[in-house]
Design a protein around this motif. Structure first.
Motif, PDB file in Angstrom:
ATOM      1  N   SER A 106      -1.078   2.817  16.913  1.00 32.45           N
ATOM      2  CA  SER A 106       0.385   2.788  16.979  1.00 32.45           C
ATOM      3  C   SER A 106       1.039   3.402  15.752  1.00 32.45           C
ATOM      4  CB  SER A 106       0.872   1.347  17.151  1.00 32.45           C
ATOM      5  OG  SER A 106       0.710   0.606  15.955  1.00 32.45           O
ATOM      6  N   ARG A 107       0.299   3.529  14.658  1.00 32.10           N
ATOM      7  CA  ARG A 107       0.865   4.106  13.441  1.00 32.10           C
ATOM      8  C   ARG A 107       0.778   5.632  13.417  1.00 32.10           C
ATOM      9  NH1 ARG A 107       2.560   0.978   9.766  1.00 32.10           N
ATOM     10  NH2 ARG A 107       2.473   2.657   8.220  1.00 32.10           N
ATOM     11  N   ASP A 108       0.170   6.201  14.420  1.00 31.61           N
ATOM     12  CA  ASP A 108       0.036   7.667  14.491  1.00 31.61           C
ATOM     13  C   ASP A 108       1.333   8.255  15.047  1.00 31.61           C
ATOM     14  OD1 ASP A 108      -0.746  10.278  14.664  1.00 31.61           O
ATOM     15  OD2 ASP A 108      -2.274   9.955  16.199  1.00 31.61           O
ATOM     16  N   GLU A 109       2.331   8.433  14.173  1.00 29.14           N
ATOM     17  CA  GLU A 109       3.639   8.896  14.621  1.00 29.14           C
ATOM     18  C   GLU A 109       3.593  10.332  15.135  1.00 29.14           C
ATOM     19  OE1 GLU A 109       6.744   8.219  11.816  1.00 29.14           O
ATOM     20  OE2 GLU A 109       5.975   6.255  11.196  1.00 29.14           O
ATOM     21  N   ALA A 110       2.715  11.145  14.584  1.00 25.90           N
ATOM     22  CA  ALA A 110       2.662  12.557  14.989  1.00 25.90           C
ATOM     23  C   ALA A 110       2.248  12.715  16.445  1.00 25.90           C
ATOM     24  CB  ALA A 110       1.683  13.312  14.082  1.00 25.90           C
ATOM     25  N   ASN A 111       1.460  11.778  16.961  1.00 23.87           N
ATOM     26  CA  ASN A 111       0.987  11.880  18.346  1.00 23.87           C
ATOM     27  C   ASN A 111       1.465  10.681  19.180  1.00 23.87           C
ATOM     28  OD1 ASN A 111      -0.865  14.271  17.951  1.00 23.87           O
ATOM     29  ND2 ASN A 111      -1.795  12.814  16.502  1.00 23.87           N
ATOM     30  N   ALA A 112       2.659  10.198  18.882  1.00 26.35           N
ATOM     31  CA  ALA A 112       3.161   8.983  19.524  1.00 26.35           C
ATOM     32  C   ALA A 112       3.258   9.122  21.035  1.00 26.35           C
ATOM     33  CB  ALA A 112       4.516   8.612  18.936  1.00 26.35           C
ATOM     34  N   ALA A 113       3.728  10.286  21.501  1.00 30.06           N
ATOM     35  CA  ALA A 113       3.923  10.457  22.942  1.00 30.06           C
ATOM     36  C   ALA A 113       2.611  10.395  23.702  1.00 30.06           C
ATOM     37  CB  ALA A 113       4.637  11.779  23.215  1.00 30.06           C
ATOM     38  N   GLU A 114       1.596  11.116  23.245  1.00 35.34           N
ATOM     39  CA  GLU A 114       0.316  11.129  23.957  1.00 35.34           C
ATOM     40  C   GLU A 114      -0.461   9.833  23.759  1.00 35.34           C
ATOM     41  OE1 GLU A 114      -2.663  13.569  21.106  1.00 35.34           O
ATOM     42  OE2 GLU A 114      -0.841  14.657  21.683  1.00 35.34           O
ATOM     43  N   ASN A 115      -0.171   9.122  22.693  1.00 42.41           N
ATOM     44  CA  ASN A 115      -0.870   7.858  22.442  1.00 42.41           C
ATOM     45  C   ASN A 115      -0.296   6.696  23.251  1.00 42.41           C
ATOM     46  OD1 ASN A 115      -2.689   8.934  20.643  1.00 42.41           O
ATOM     47  ND2 ASN A 115      -1.479   8.425  18.815  1.00 42.41           N
ATOM     48  N   GLU A 116       0.875   6.906  23.832  1.00 46.19           N
ATOM     49  CA  GLU A 116       1.507   5.808  24.561  1.00 46.19           C
ATOM     50  C   GLU A 116       0.629   5.328  25.712  1.00 46.19           C
ATOM     51  OE1 GLU A 116       5.321   5.978  27.135  1.00 46.19           O
ATOM     52  OE2 GLU A 116       5.990   5.478  25.099  1.00 46.19           O
ATOM     53  N   ASN A 117       0.111   6.259  26.511  1.00 47.03           N
ATOM     54  CA  ASN A 117      -0.762   5.877  27.628  1.00 47.03           C
ATOM     55  C   ASN A 117      -2.098   5.328  27.139  1.00 47.03           C
ATOM     56  OD1 ASN A 117       1.135   6.598  29.548  1.00 47.03           O
ATOM     57  ND2 ASN A 117       0.366   8.696  29.729  1.00 47.03           N
ATOM     58  N   LEU A 118      -2.605   5.891  26.035  1.00 48.39           N
ATOM     59  CA  LEU A 118      -3.848   5.380  25.461  1.00 48.39           C
ATOM     60  C   LEU A 118      -3.689   3.930  25.041  1.00 48.39           C
ATOM     61  CD1 LEU A 118      -6.709   5.657  24.311  1.00 48.39           C
ATOM     62  CD2 LEU A 118      -5.689   6.618  22.218  1.00 48.39           C
ATOM     63  N   LEU A 119      -2.563   3.641  24.400  1.00 54.16           N
ATOM     64  CA  LEU A 119      -2.303   2.263  23.989  1.00 54.16           C
ATOM     65  C   LEU A 119      -2.211   1.327  25.189  1.00 54.16           C
ATOM     66  CD1 LEU A 119       0.306   2.410  21.076  1.00 54.16           C
ATOM     67  CD2 LEU A 119      -1.907   1.254  21.063  1.00 54.16           C
ATOM     68  N   ALA A 120      -1.501   1.782  26.192  1.00 55.38           N
ATOM     69  CA  ALA A 120      -1.342   0.939  27.383  1.00 55.38           C
ATOM     70  C   ALA A 120      -2.693   0.615  28.011  1.00 55.38           C
ATOM     71  CB  ALA A 120      -0.437   1.632  28.398  1.00 55.38           C
ATOM     72  N   GLU A 121      -3.563   1.601  28.139  1.00 53.41           N
ATOM     73  CA  GLU A 121      -4.889   1.384  28.725  1.00 53.41           C
ATOM     74  C   GLU A 121      -5.738   0.480  27.840  1.00 53.41           C
ATOM     75  OE1 GLU A 121      -8.361   1.339  30.846  1.00 53.41           O
ATOM     76  OE2 GLU A 121      -6.308   1.839  31.468  1.00 53.41           O
ATOM     77  N   LEU A 122      -5.728   0.730  26.526  1.00 51.18           N
ATOM     78  CA  LEU A 122      -6.522  -0.071  25.610  1.00 51.18           C
ATOM     79  C   LEU A 122      -6.106  -1.536  25.650  1.00 51.18           C
ATOM     80  CD1 LEU A 122      -8.499  -0.502  23.258  1.00 51.18           C
ATOM     81  CD2 LEU A 122      -6.670   0.238  21.694  1.00 51.18           C
ATOM     82  N   ILE A 123      -4.820  -1.777  25.583  1.00 50.18           N
ATOM     83  CA  ILE A 123      -4.337  -3.161  25.550  1.00 50.18           C
ATOM     84  C   ILE A 123      -4.591  -3.861  26.881  1.00 50.18           C
ATOM     85  CG2 ILE A 123      -2.266  -4.579  25.361  1.00 50.18           C
ATOM     86  CD1 ILE A 123      -1.186  -2.453  23.397  1.00 50.18           C
ATOM     87  N   THR A 124      -4.340  -3.160  27.989  1.00 47.39           N
ATOM     88  CA  THR A 124      -4.536  -3.775  29.309  1.00 47.39           C
ATOM     89  C   THR A 124      -5.995  -4.104  29.575  1.00 47.39           C
ATOM     90  OG1 THR A 124      -2.623  -2.571  30.181  1.00 47.39           O
ATOM     91  CG2 THR A 124      -4.186  -3.471  31.776  1.00 47.39           C
ATOM     92  N   SER A 125      -6.892  -3.144  29.321  1.00 45.51           N
ATOM     93  CA  SER A 125      -8.318  -3.364  29.601  1.00 45.51           C
ATOM     94  C   SER A 125      -8.908  -4.413  28.667  1.00 45.51           C
ATOM     95  CB  SER A 125      -9.094  -2.054  29.494  1.00 45.51           C
ATOM     96  OG  SER A 125      -8.991  -1.503  28.186  1.00 45.51           O
ATOM     97  N   SER A 126      -8.504  -4.389  27.392  1.00 44.00           N
ATOM     98  CA  SER A 126      -9.033  -5.373  26.435  1.00 44.00           C
ATOM     99  C   SER A 126      -8.602  -6.782  26.817  1.00 44.00           C
ATOM    100  CB  SER A 126      -8.549  -5.047  25.019  1.00 44.00           C
ATOM    101  OG  SER A 126      -9.024  -3.784  24.600  1.00 44.00           O
ATOM    102  N   LYS A 127      -7.333  -6.908  27.191  1.00 40.69           N
ATOM    103  CA  LYS A 127      -6.847  -8.228  27.579  1.00 40.69           C
ATOM    104  C   LYS A 127      -7.552  -8.725  28.830  1.00 40.69           C
ATOM    105  CE  LYS A 127      -2.562 -10.770  28.404  1.00 40.69           C
ATOM    106  NZ  LYS A 127      -1.081 -10.680  28.478  1.00 40.69           N
ATOM    107  N   ARG A 128      -7.785  -7.841  29.796  1.00 42.67           N
ATOM    108  CA  ARG A 128      -8.468  -8.232  31.032  1.00 42.67           C
ATOM    109  C   ARG A 128      -9.889  -8.701  30.746  1.00 42.67           C
ATOM    110  NH1 ARG A 128      -7.730  -3.902  33.539  1.00 42.67           N
ATOM    111  NH2 ARG A 128      -9.705  -2.873  33.031  1.00 42.67           N
TER     112      ARG A 128
END
Length: 600
Positions: A278-300
């Motif tokens: 989340s601190r990677d401001e330069a690639n914030a747009a492309e990291n948004e989906n990566l974050l969503a997948e990481l958080i969702t799968s980890s929580k599951r």
């Protein structure tokens, strides 16, 4: 971390414009908007995400909740997003049952701090409300970062308490894995402390974790497989479950503790990784989906693992507490020495509480049983309900309990118990000496119930289920008085569940066609008799009906004159009507239903 926050809408006078607002973005997790943070209120700041992401999320929450732009309001000295508040479990339970006061779509109440004092008046939007629904839809995948704030802030204290619980047992059983488990735990906990101290998860903090990813996943899978083996082994009848627990109790403790450590270390690493991304401001747009997948799968994955631990510990705790209530002194084998069953039950309960804390949940236990309907000669045995508390499967209340007899239990009385979904019949010795229930049935399987009083003997209760016919009897003490009424009510309770599913209903043309033909030939049906147009039984119908017609006193027909026969049809019809009402006897003699007469 968990703030002891409570809200009440009925006991506190609330001003028209509360100084603070809480917007619940998921159950138990809310964003606090206020000009300042109240004393004794534990608030987690937007720490692990970059400043731009934190500001954007706060603005979206405020706008969606109707609070306006945070930055604009902040310039005017108005409310600003202060951070996240974790609502206490007791608050969530109270909010489900309470009906707080409302104003313009907001719930109104008071915010209570950890010292139990009212911190401030507040308005709040629950996760199920319109404001929160709008908030969640506006945040998108980045909204999941909010939960990471609380996760990161709460990890340290909870795991420190848990790791001391059964460390010796784990170390003795898994000596070959202990060093790796402890190393991963210490590595992830050091990263958490560093992130909290600096307010960021930078490369210096996360790089050591990145090199241990394979080990983290290996330990997670290893101990997950151990726990699944125990869960599968305990998926059997009560006698075999008890035998397995007595034989494997120490290994179960070790494997559960090991899984809590391995799972906790892996999940901490995933939380820290998400914060790092989340601190990677330069690639914030492309990291948004990566974050969503990481958080969702980890929580599951994490929830699935904790579900398995919870099921295993619930079974373990139930059977250990059951053994405490049974007669005799039990002890269970451990490597160093045997431990009393009381100590073992306490260990199981403590592990269950730690697992619940990791999930921010209450550690629920079966409630004490207090059946409304009790059918006993005097009273139920003192320890019976304590045993049944742990022996009755599930967490259902016990509605009724009775002392009965069942023919197939030769030489032993039985207990009949009823819960909201099932009933059980068990030998009394099985329950009180072994803590086991012999037979259980679903209430949905009850087809018919018959209660029969038997004079000098106690009443009988027949229960017909989809698979069995049960005849239960009561002793002589239940043949009169309050005991008889209680037994009859028990029959009524079970009869309430009677049902015949459509799948078991049958039709056959042999009966349905005969009934249809018989219906077509009948013109009048009165009290079970088939009559002619004249109102009299005809031919065979009269003979057939005579078997069901109540016997009336014999009445000799009055003599009639020949001239009266012209009105015979009318009189016959009237006589048939009176006969159907039992006012006259059946006419004697006469072919074709004609009454016998005497010539003057």
């Amino acid at each position: 971390m968990q703030s002891s926050v409570e809200m009440s809408g009925g006991d506190v006078a609330v001003s028209s414009e509360p100084a603070m607002s809480l917007v619940e973005v998921e159950e138990g997790l809310a964003v606090l908007f206020a000009d300042e943070i109240p004393e004794d209120l534990d608030v987690v700041p937007f720490g692990i995400m970059n400043a731009q992401a934190g500001k954007a999320l706060a603005d979206k929450v405020a706008l969606a909740a109707g609070l306006g732009n945070v930055a604009a309001q902040g310039a005017q000295g108005a409310v600003a997003a202060q951070g996240l508040v974790k609502l206490a479990p007791q608050t969530l339970e109270a909010l489900k049952a309470a009906k707080p006061m409302m104003s313009e779509g907001w719930n109104l109440g008071a915010l209570v701090g950890e010292n139990g004092k009212i911190a401030a008046q507040i308005r709040w939007a629950p996760a199920a409300g319109a404001q929160s629904a709008q908030v969640l839809s506006s945040l998108g995948p980045a909204g999941a970062l909010l939960a990471l704030q609380v996760q990161l802030a709460s990890i340290s204290r909870r795991v420190d308490e848990n790791i001391e619980l059964t460390r010796d047992v784990l170390q003795a059983i898994h000596q070959d894995q202990w060093a790796t488990l402890l190393g991963l735990y210490e590595t992830t906990m050091r990263a958490v402390r560093e992130a909290k101290a600096t307010g960021v998860v930078n490369d210096h903090i996360f790089t050591p974790l990145a090199t241990r990813d394979a080990d983290l996943r290996k330990q997670k899978r290893l101990f997950s497989s151990f726990v699944r083996e125990h869960v599968a082994a305990l998926d059997t009848d009560a006698q075999n479950r008890r035998a397995y627990i007595e034989k494997s109790i120490e290994r179960i403790f070790a494997d559960v503790h090991g899984m809590l450590m391995a799972e906790g270390s892996w999940y901490r690493a995933q939380v820290l990784r998400a914060a790092h991304i989340s601190r990677d401001e330069a690639n914030a747009a492309e990291n948004e989906n990566l974050l969503a997948e990481l958080i969702t799968s980890s929580k599951r994955e994490h929830e699935q693992a904790m579900d398995e631990i919870e099921r295993l510990l619930a079974t373990l705790e139930r059977h250990c507490n059951l053994m405490v209530e049974l007669p005799g002194e039990f002890s269970l084998p451990f490597s160093s020495k045997r431990r009393s069953v009381q100590d073992t039950a306490a260990m199981a309960g403590a592990l269950a509480e730690r697992a619940a804390e990791l999930r921010e949940r209450h550690c629920s236990k079966p409630a004490e049983l207090d059946p409304t309907l009790r059918v006993f000669h005097k009273s139920a045995p003192e320890n019976l309900l304590r045993i049944l508390r742990w022996a009755v499967p599930g967490d259902e209340p016990l509605l009724a309990l009775a002392d009965v007899n069942l023919d197939r239990f030769v030489g032993d009385n039985a207990y009949l118990g009823v819960t909201p979904t099932r009933f059980f019949v068990s030998r009394q010795s099985s329950v009180r000496k072994q803590g086991m229930i012999d037979d259980e049935f679903l209430l949905d399987d009850i087809r018919y119930v018959r209660f029969v009083e038997r004079g000098k003997s106690g009443p009988a209760l027949d229960i017909i289920t989809a698979e069995e016919n049960l005849r239960l009897t009561f002793d002589g003490w239940a043949r009169t008085g309050p005991e008889l009424e209680s037994a009859r009510r028990l029959g009524d309770v079970l009869a309430t569940a009677m049902n015949l599913p459509d799948s078991e209903k049958r039709t056959d043309p042999l009966l349905s066609e005969r009934a249809r033909d018989a219906g077509a030939g009948e013109r009048v049906r009165t009290s079970g008799q088939i009559t002619s147009d004249m109102g009299l039984p005809t031919g065979r119908a009269r003979a057939r009906c005579s078997r069901v017609t109540p016997t009336a006193p014999s009445v000799r027909p009055l003599p009639v004159r020949s001239a009266d026969r012209v009105q015979g049809g009318q009189r016959a019809s009237e006589e048939g009507h009176r006969r159907s009402r039992g006012q006259v006897g059946r006419p004697a003699g006469g072919r074709g239903g004609r009454p016998a007469v005497e010539e003057p």
